[in-house]
Design an enzyme around this catalytic site. Structure first.
Site, short mmCIF file in Angstrom:
data_model
loop_
_atom_site.label_atom_id
_atom_site.label_comp_id
_atom_site.label_asym_id
_atom_site.label_seq_id
_atom_site.Cartn_x
_atom_site.Cartn_y
_atom_site.Cartn_z
N ARG B 28 -7.92 -20.76 16.01
CA ARG B 28 -8.37 -20.01 14.85
C ARG B 28 -9.77 -20.41 14.38
O ARG B 28 -10.32 -19.85 13.43
CB ARG B 28 -7.39 -20.28 13.70
N CYS B 52 -27.92 -37.65 -18.63
CA CYS B 52 -26.70 -38.06 -17.93
C CYS B 52 -25.90 -39.02 -18.80
O CYS B 52 -26.43 -40.03 -19.25
CB CYS B 52 -27.08 -38.74 -16.61
N CYS B 55 -25.75 -42.74 -17.29
CA CYS B 55 -26.92 -43.60 -17.07
C CYS B 55 -27.00 -44.70 -18.13
O CYS B 55 -26.49 -44.56 -19.25
CB CYS B 55 -28.20 -42.75 -17.09
N ASN B 77 -12.37 -44.21 -20.03
CA ASN B 77 -12.67 -42.78 -20.01
C ASN B 77 -12.53 -42.18 -21.42
O ASN B 77 -11.52 -42.40 -22.08
CB ASN B 77 -11.71 -42.08 -19.03
N HIS B 115 -29.25 -43.38 -10.88
CA HIS B 115 -28.64 -42.04 -10.96
C HIS B 115 -28.69 -41.29 -9.63
O HIS B 115 -27.84 -40.44 -9.35
CB HIS B 115 -29.39 -41.24 -12.03
N ASN B 155 -14.09 -38.75 -7.02
CA ASN B 155 -14.35 -37.34 -6.72
C ASN B 155 -15.84 -37.18 -6.58
O ASN B 155 -16.59 -37.50 -7.50
CB ASN B 155 -13.88 -36.44 -7.87
N SER B 163 -18.27 -33.43 -12.30
CA SER B 163 -19.25 -32.77 -13.16
C SER B 163 -20.57 -33.52 -13.23
O SER B 163 -21.51 -33.06 -13.85
CB SER B 163 -18.67 -32.62 -14.57
N HIS B 166 -24.16 -38.62 -10.92
CA HIS B 166 -24.30 -40.08 -11.01
C HIS B 166 -23.16 -40.73 -10.22
O HIS B 166 -22.00 -40.38 -10.41
CB HIS B 166 -24.25 -40.51 -12.48
N HIS B 168 -20.16 -42.45 -9.24
CA HIS B 168 -19.08 -43.08 -10.02
C HIS B 168 -17.71 -42.74 -9.46
O HIS B 168 -17.54 -41.75 -8.75
CB HIS B 168 -19.16 -42.65 -11.49
N GLN B 170 -13.21 -43.46 -10.46
CA GLN B 170 -12.30 -43.57 -11.59
C GLN B 170 -11.13 -44.47 -11.25
O GLN B 170 -10.84 -44.72 -10.08
CB GLN B 170 -11.73 -42.19 -11.95
N HIS B 300 -7.92 -43.17 1.74
CA HIS B 300 -7.98 -41.80 2.26
C HIS B 300 -9.30 -41.14 1.86
O HIS B 300 -9.75 -41.28 0.73
CB HIS B 300 -6.86 -40.94 1.66
N LYS B 313 -12.71 -25.31 3.54
CA LYS B 313 -11.35 -24.91 3.85
C LYS B 313 -10.61 -24.64 2.55
O LYS B 313 -10.60 -25.50 1.65
CB LYS B 313 -10.66 -26.06 4.62
N GLN B 325 -2.24 -26.48 6.66
CA GLN B 325 -2.64 -25.87 7.93
C GLN B 325 -4.10 -26.20 8.18
O GLN B 325 -4.90 -26.21 7.26
CB GLN B 325 -2.41 -24.35 7.84
O1 LIG Z 1 -11.84 -36.75 -14.68
P1 LIG Z 1 -12.80 -35.62 -14.36
O2 LIG Z 1 -13.83 -36.02 -13.32
O3 LIG Z 1 -13.43 -35.04 -15.59
O4 LIG Z 1 -11.91 -34.46 -13.74
C1 LIG Z 1 -11.68 -34.27 -12.38
O5 LIG Z 1 -10.87 -35.30 -11.82
C2 LIG Z 1 -9.54 -35.41 -12.34
C3 LIG Z 1 -8.82 -36.50 -11.56
O6 LIG Z 1 -8.86 -36.29 -10.18
C4 LIG Z 1 -8.79 -34.08 -12.27
O7 LIG Z 1 -7.57 -34.20 -12.97
C5 LIG Z 1 -9.61 -32.94 -12.90
O8 LIG Z 1 -8.96 -31.71 -12.72
C6 LIG Z 1 -11.01 -32.91 -12.25
O9 LIG Z 1 -11.79 -31.90 -12.83
O1 LIG Z 2 -6.05 -15.67 6.16
P1 LIG Z 2 -7.30 -15.67 5.35
O2 LIG Z 2 -7.20 -14.83 4.10
O3 LIG Z 2 -8.52 -15.34 6.16
O4 LIG Z 2 -7.51 -17.19 4.88
C1 LIG Z 2 -7.06 -17.73 3.67
O5 LIG Z 2 -5.64 -17.81 3.60
C2 LIG Z 2 -5.01 -18.66 4.57
C3 LIG Z 2 -3.53 -18.68 4.28
O6 LIG Z 2 -3.22 -19.01 2.95
C4 LIG Z 2 -5.61 -20.08 4.53
O7 LIG Z 2 -5.10 -20.82 5.61
C5 LIG Z 2 -7.13 -20.04 4.63
O8 LIG Z 2 -7.67 -21.34 4.46
C6 LIG Z 2 -7.69 -19.11 3.56
O9 LIG Z 2 -9.09 -19.02 3.64
#
Ligand SMILES: O=P(O)(O)O[C@H]1O[C@H](CO)[C@@H](O)[C@H](O)[C@H]1O
Ligand SMILES: O=P(O)(O)O[C@H]1O[C@H](CO)[C@@H](O)[C@H](O)[C@H]1O
Lengths: 348, 348
Positions: B28, B52, B55, B77, B115, B155, B163, B166, B168, B170, B300, B313, B325
């Site tokens: 695919r 920021c 900072c 936080n 930053h 993240n 958002s 910088h 960072h 958590q 991970h 994806k 998938q």
């Molecule tokens: O804490 P942040 O960076 O404002 O928020 C981000 O990370 C969090 C933890 O992964 C998530 O719950 C939020 O949905 C995401 O926007």
């Molecule tokens: O099959 P589509 O619409 O091209 O693709 C979309 O739906 C699929 C099934 O939920 C996902 O695997 C793909 O990542 C998404 O882009």
């Protein structure tokens, strides 16, 4: 040392379908958002778009031409994730490198020949025709020897990875029961074996008594924000009676299903006055030829939007590594959805 | 009736950490993409941004002022998902409405006062200081009576809901062991009880023999595309020896960890010549005071990009309802990552 208030205090809730907990942080709803926003385009689409590969009579990417269909039209996905071929394979036992070929069929279902319509703007009778096709497809695909599960779903909106606004859904039918469906089945089964009745039947009864999370109800179905909802405006459509799968539904039940889908998606569109993105799909008994008294037909709606048409909930970081987390409570979302009108904002 | 080829034929692979299968669709990879694309901005950022909130010396959204820190800086936080308060609560048994208050602490870790830097552009010695702080935080938070799990994560990139560019990460520390960690723990435990050794130790040995999916290796760690990876360029950093958690690492092991993080994130940035988005996080033993011989430290990396800096994806529809998938195979991704240079594209 104050007493617990579920509208104020962080807590975890149990999801009996997946046997796992989720984190609810009601106090977090008002944090400022400086992150990524989604593009919202609300142009009026034409009824027929010469560049759309799903419209009647147009040529698809692989060179095939769609017939001049009216209403619902089904075809095999040109870029499917599965193949029908039966390949030779010798299984080797391994702790770390287990692998199995998977056979299946991917289909696309155009809900309408009208490029500009989505489910909330279609007539109930026309949505009923989509439900008819779901039933036919589940039956036909499920009858194939090597098809043991039929997943019917819809990705709507570009934020859900949907590349084409033409109203359509998909079917992925395959040999194995997919991971999340299997987990759901195991939990439905445990409940059924313990109590002799359907988990979701008992759940719906309780929700109908409490009324707090019910969004819509008709003769045969309810739409509810589940107590354990993860996405801000996640809902489930559940049949009031225990039907193992879509084959059990009569014509009038299929009309009821079409009716509740229409009204739920109208409410969704009216939430932020945009065509509301979501992934939705049906969970029902597998087509593996075994008895499945534990199963109870339901349809999940997972919409990503959180505060506005532009700001979605990101399921990242903590959610990917640890567990799903939500800000507003399911009861707050239910209250908001419940109070939305049933007249589509474009018809005002 | 041809014979099975994992580079050509759809198949499922088993994830022993989560005890579930994923779907791989190598055929695919070449489908055309007409869907949503991500914005890529590659402006040179200033070393200090007066707007920021992370900072040195700047005022945050809640009115507090950051100290004039150099290097790593940790603070609570301002809009945490958890609260420290111990609230009164009486538990009621329920099949459908189980709920429990959850206590915890959310912290933000600025990786650097600069930053404009991200991990791949920081010096190994400076990344080592981040690892030192992870160790301190895991220890300090874990020592709290009511903290039984410490989730360290990052993240990165607006596509991951981050958002602020910088650099960072958590920490979410809490009373309960989160759902996904608990599932991982159960599977590590099953293996440990059956074989008397660590699942990941045995897995790493096999991967080092096979070499097919190993991206990087130093004295103490490997970076591998797991056989069961879901995201196109998903990787894991695993310690070669079984360490239950970060407290076991010596100074030189922490330097090794910093080194492999730097090199892995350089490769990521070099893949599409952009600052590569991802969610990353550590899985290790909970801080619940119980013995955890089954645990084995690992980290991970879940990056969303698929074909280019613009095309990610989408884990939607089928993936949300049925099972994860992927398109290109883990071996193909490993090959690509392996061959990327260790000199950051911005330094060329
Ligand atoms: O804490 P942040 O960076 O404002 O928020 C981000 O990370 C969090 C933890 O992964 C998530 O719950 C939020 O949905 C995401 O926007
Ligand atoms: O099959 P589509 O619409 O091209 O693709 C979309 O739906 C699929 C099934 O939920 C996902 O695997 C793909 O990542 C998404 O882009």
């Amino acid at each position: 040392n104050s007493s617990f208030d579920q509208k104020k205090h962080p807590h975890r809730r149990y999801n009996p379908l997946l046997d796992e907990w989720i984190l609810v942080s009601p106090q977090r709803a008002n944090r400022p958002w400086q992150g990524q926003t989604e593009k919202v385009t609300e142009e009026k689409l034409p009824d027929h778009d010469p560049n759309c590969y799903l419209c009647s009579g147009n040529v698809r990417v692989n060179g095939e031409r769609n017939p001049d269909y009216k209403g619902v039209y089904v075809f095999d996905n040109d870029f499917g994730s599965l193949m029908k071929d039966n390949v030779q394979f010798s299984d080797e036992k391994s702790d770390f490198f287990s692998l199995k070929p998977e056979r299946g069929i991917n289909r696309v279902i155009c809900f309408s020949d009208n490029h500009s319509l989505t489910l909330p703007e279609m007539e109930v009778d026309d949505i009923k025709k989509v439900v008819d096709v779901w039933q036919e497809q589940y039956k036909g695909l499920g009858a194939e020897d090597y098809i043991n599960h039929v997943q019917i779903f819809e990705n709507k909106g570009s934020v859900m990875g949907c590349s084409n606004p033409h109203p359509h859904g998909q079917i992925w039918a395959q040999s194995s029961i997919p991971s999340t469906v299997l987990r759901t089945q195991e939990n439905l089964k445990k409940y059924f074996e313990k109590n002799g009745c359907s988990l979701l039947e008992d759940y719906v009864k309780r929700e109908l008594e409490m009324k707090e999370r019910i969004i819509l109800e008709n003769e045969d179905f309810v739409a509810v924000v589940p107590f354990w909802a993860v996405w801000p405006y996640e809902t489930m459509i559940i049949s009031k009676r225990k039907a193992e799968n879509i084959l059990e539904f009569s014509d009038s039940e299929k009309l009821s299903l079409a009716d509740i889908i229409k009204n739920l998606t109208i409410k969704y569109d009216n939430l932020f006055n945009v065509s509301f993105p979501y992934s939705a799909g049906i969970h029902q008994s597998p087509t593996d030829g075994k008895p499945h008294p534990e199963w109870h037909f339901h349809m999940h709606f997972y919409p990503p939007l959180l505060r506005s048409a532009e700001v979605k909930k990101f399921m990242v970081g903590y959610e990917m590594l640890a567990e799903p987390q939500r800000d507003i409570t399911p009861e707050q979302s239910a209250e908001i959805l419940k109070n939305l009108p049933l007249l589509h904002y474009r018809n005002k």
